[in-house]
Design an enzyme around this catalytic site. Structure first.
Site, mmCIF file in Angstrom:
data_model
loop_
_atom_site.group_PDB
_atom_site.id
_atom_site.type_symbol
_atom_site.label_atom_id
_atom_site.label_comp_id
_atom_site.label_asym_id
_atom_site.label_seq_id
_atom_site.Cartn_x
_atom_site.Cartn_y
_atom_site.Cartn_z
ATOM 1 C CD1 TRP A 103 19.735 108.343 89.846
ATOM 2 C CD2 TRP A 103 19.719 108.722 92.050
ATOM 3 N NE1 TRP A 103 19.526 109.690 90.056
ATOM 4 C CE2 TRP A 103 19.512 109.938 91.387
ATOM 5 C CE3 TRP A 103 19.756 108.708 93.448
ATOM 6 C CZ2 TRP A 103 19.341 111.146 92.068
ATOM 7 C CZ3 TRP A 103 19.578 109.910 94.129
ATOM 8 C CH2 TRP A 103 19.381 111.111 93.443
ATOM 9 C CG ASP A 172 15.451 103.714 90.984
ATOM 10 O OD1 ASP A 172 14.407 104.291 90.636
ATOM 11 O OD2 ASP A 172 16.422 104.298 91.516
ATOM 12 C CE LYS A 196 14.243 112.607 89.593
ATOM 13 N NZ LYS A 196 14.810 111.400 90.170
HETATM 14 C C1 LIG Z 1 15.760 111.089 91.337
HETATM 15 C C2 LIG Z 1 16.065 109.641 91.431
HETATM 16 C C3 LIG Z 1 16.166 108.969 92.672
HETATM 17 C C4 LIG Z 1 16.047 109.691 93.992
HETATM 18 O O1 LIG Z 1 14.748 110.065 94.245
HETATM 19 P P1 LIG Z 1 14.339 110.769 95.623
HETATM 20 O O2 LIG Z 1 12.833 110.692 95.560
HETATM 21 O O3 LIG Z 1 14.874 112.143 95.609
HETATM 22 O O4 LIG Z 1 14.878 109.966 96.752
HETATM 23 C C5 LIG Z 1 16.397 107.614 92.649
HETATM 24 N N1 LIG Z 1 16.540 106.938 91.499
HETATM 25 C C6 LIG Z 1 16.466 107.548 90.294
HETATM 26 C C7 LIG Z 1 16.629 106.737 89.050
HETATM 27 C C8 LIG Z 1 16.218 108.912 90.234
HETATM 28 O O5 LIG Z 1 16.143 109.515 89.030
#
Ligand SMILES: *Cc1c(COP(=O)(O)O)cnc(C)c1O
Length: 362
Positions: A103, A172, A196
């Site tokens: 990511w 993030d 998540k």
């Molecule tokens: C799952 C995830 C993403 C991507 O998320 P999407 O909503 O599918 O674009 C980005 N960063 C992290 C840390 C993730 O776990």
């Protein structure tokens, strides 16, 4: 309760059962209006109240200061990889990124479209089995911000501390938001996809310091400017109503559970049980270095891919689902976000002991 399995899926992931049940009822008939939740206008007083309450509860739980805006956006966390630099970087400007996994890498690639990117740290050679300690990287003086992924969902690593820097921090937090307290005032921007630790797929939370809203270049498309959404309370266009509603219900549940500090305590207990099982023998090998271990995603390997496949199938057969690791590292991964029950972790630990006893490695 209906027959539920323990779902270790990394995302979309387990949600509190009571939230699912209530959402099911509200989808059909929202608050006795005779209209389903996903049929009412986003500008109706009923839905406006849902969105306002969700924002208020997020602000309470995270103690978000008044000079920050909370936005409910679409496009997934992945769209933030480009929205951040599109709004906050620019030609000739530099930003610093820590490359701690897939990511982070994807975010680096997007940032390079908008400005100069300094990758100050990378654990790629070690298959991202760790995050940097303080002092293992330096941030250029002329950097606009330091970007990091607080929990690396795929590799099972997590920053134990917020990096110390006098630069603006951007993070993030898709896979660990609300799993432990964070001091929001240290950040320029935090974002998280909901699926998540917060709710269903379809909404991304952005928490942005309000002075940053004026940095966006004039030629930025309207929908991609943070200011558009900040000025209109995330109602510039139709928001993802259902996802916002479920996030709101999860936040209420979190409050009932005692808030983020109480959640962190439970999360630490759950993770300690699993890491304890991994460390108690050589049978299971943790992927992450010990001081980089994630409280949310526990990654481990067995002696061979065949044994791992047998382990994953055997677990699924007794209602422990979703333990297959990400294809980029293989092995096993147990995702144990806020809503994942302790009993499921206890059951997995028992299964791990049982499996090791019955499947000795020569
Ligand atoms: C799952 C995830 C993403 C991507 O998320 P999407 O909503 O599918 O674009 C980005 N960063 C992290 C840390 C993730 O776990």
């Amino acid at each position: 309760m209906a027959d539920r399995v323990f779902n270790f899926s990394p995302g979309p992931a387990t949600l509190p059962y009571e939230v699912l049940e209530k959402a099911g009822r509200d989808v059909v008939n929202f608050k006795e209006t005779g209209i389903g939740l996903i049929e009412i206008s986003h500008r109706s007083k009923e839905f406006m109240a849902v969105a306002e309450e969700a924002e208020k509860n997020l602000r309470d739980l995270m103690q978000i200061p008044d000079n920050y805006k909370v936005l409910f956006l679409q496009g997934g966390a992945s769209s933030q990889f480009f929205m951040v630099p599109m709004n906050l970087l620019g030609k000739g400007k530099k930003a610093t990124y820590l490359n701690t996994g897939t990511w982070a890498k994807k975010a680096i690639k997007e940032a390079q479209l908008f400005g100069e990117v300094e990758v100050a740290y990378s654990s790629e050679k070690a298959n991202f089995n760790r995050v940097p300690k303080q002092g293992e990287y330096t941030v250029a003086d002329d950097s606009e911000y330091l970007y990091y992924v607080s929990n690396n969902t795929i590799y099972g690593t997590e920053f134990a501390e917020v990096p110390q820097t006098d630069k603006m921090l951007i993070s993030d937090m898709s896979s660990d938001i609300l799993s432990r307290p964070v001091d929001v005032s240290r950040f320029g921007l935090i974002f998280a996809g909901a699926q998540k630790n917060l709710g269903p797929a379809g909404v991304t939370i952005v928490i942005i310091r309000d002075d940053l809203l004026d940095r966006t270049p004039a030629n930025t498309p309207t929908m991609l400017s943070y200011k558009t959404h900040a000025d209109k309370g995330s109602m510039f266009n139709t928001p993802p109503c259902f996802a916002v509603y479920v996030v709101g219900e999860v936040l209420k549940w979190l409050k009932k559970m005692g808030g983020v500090a109480a959640m962190e305590k439970i999360n630490r207990e759950k993770a300690a049980l699993l890491y304890g099982a991994i460390d108690s023998s050589d049978y299971y090998r943790g992927h992450a270095e010990k001081d980089s271990r994630s409280l949310m995603n526990v990654t481990f390997n067995l002696a061979t891919p065949e044994l791992e496949a047998k382990f994953i199938a055997g677990a699924a057969a007794i209602g422990l689902n979703g333990l297959k690791g990400h294809r980029s590292i293989g092995g096993c991964r147990a995702s144990i976000y806020n809503a994942f029950p302790v009993e499921g972790v206890v059951k997995l630990v028992e299964f791990m002991k049982d499996f090791a006893a019955k499947n000795p490695v020569a």
